[in-house]
Design a protein around this motif. Sequence first.
Motif, mmCIF file in Angstrom:
data_model
loop_
_atom_site.group_PDB
_atom_site.id
_atom_site.type_symbol
_atom_site.label_atom_id
_atom_site.label_comp_id
_atom_site.label_asym_id
_atom_site.label_seq_id
_atom_site.Cartn_x
_atom_site.Cartn_y
_atom_site.Cartn_z
ATOM 1 N N SER A 291 0.817 -1.300 0.104
ATOM 2 C CA SER A 291 0.042 -0.136 -0.120
ATOM 3 C C SER A 291 0.897 1.213 -0.128
ATOM 4 O O SER A 291 1.697 1.328 0.898
ATOM 5 C CB SER A 291 -0.911 -0.032 1.332
ATOM 6 N N ILE A 292 0.656 2.192 -1.220
ATOM 7 C CA ILE A 292 1.280 3.317 -1.060
ATOM 8 C C ILE A 292 0.412 4.478 -0.876
ATOM 9 O O ILE A 292 -0.587 4.665 -1.652
ATOM 10 C CB ILE A 292 2.088 3.385 -2.306
ATOM 11 N N THR A 293 0.741 5.312 -0.184
ATOM 12 C CA THR A 293 -0.124 6.455 -0.095
ATOM 13 C C THR A 293 0.734 7.930 -0.214
ATOM 14 O O THR A 293 1.984 7.760 -0.367
ATOM 15 C CB THR A 293 -0.834 6.639 1.433
ATOM 16 N N VAL A 294 0.177 9.229 -0.349
ATOM 17 C CA VAL A 294 0.727 10.078 -0.592
ATOM 18 C C VAL A 294 1.966 10.367 0.520
ATOM 19 O O VAL A 294 2.645 11.305 0.540
ATOM 20 C CB VAL A 294 -0.051 11.105 -0.788
ATOM 21 N N ASP A 295 1.663 9.972 1.756
ATOM 22 C CA ASP A 295 2.468 10.126 2.897
ATOM 23 C C ASP A 295 3.415 9.054 3.084
ATOM 24 O O ASP A 295 4.277 9.104 4.028
ATOM 25 C CB ASP A 295 1.596 10.072 4.093
ATOM 26 N N SER A 296 3.494 7.931 2.103
ATOM 27 C CA SER A 296 4.535 6.933 2.241
ATOM 28 C C SER A 296 5.795 7.586 2.085
ATOM 29 O O SER A 296 6.366 8.589 1.468
ATOM 30 C CB SER A 296 4.273 6.127 1.164
ATOM 31 N N GLU A 297 6.781 6.875 2.952
ATOM 32 C CA GLU A 297 8.344 7.472 2.827
ATOM 33 C C GLU A 297 8.818 6.398 2.159
ATOM 34 O O GLU A 297 8.670 5.183 2.082
ATOM 35 C CB GLU A 297 8.897 7.549 4.300
ATOM 36 N N ILE A 298 9.821 7.043 1.403
ATOM 37 C CA ILE A 298 10.733 5.818 0.574
ATOM 38 C C ILE A 298 11.343 4.850 1.336
ATOM 39 O O ILE A 298 11.345 3.595 1.021
ATOM 40 C CB ILE A 298 11.784 6.682 -0.061
#
Length: 82
Positions: free
Chosen positions: A24-31
Motif C-alpha cells: 500500500s502506497i499513500t501520498v504520505d509514504s516514505e521511501i
Amino acid sequence: MNIENIALQIKDIVVKVLDSSEFSITVDSEIKDITEWDSMRHVEIISAVEKHFNIEFDLLEIVDFESIKDIAEAVKKIINEA
C-alpha cells in the motif's frame, strides 16, 4: 495545481514503476518504508516524474527526497517558478 493533486499523480507513477499491487502506497509514504524502492527504482521513478510533469530536478534535490510528499513539494516549486 495543488500539492495533493501532484502527490496523487506521483503516487500513481510510483505504483506503475514498481509494478506491484502487493503493498500500500499513500501520498504520505516514505521511501525508506517501501522495500521495492531501491536506488535503481529511485532513478526510474524520478525520471518518470520529470517526464510526466515536463520538469527537471536538481541533482542535490533528488538525493534529499525522503517521501512522496517531498517529491510533490519539489514538483510544485518547479511548476510555480516556470
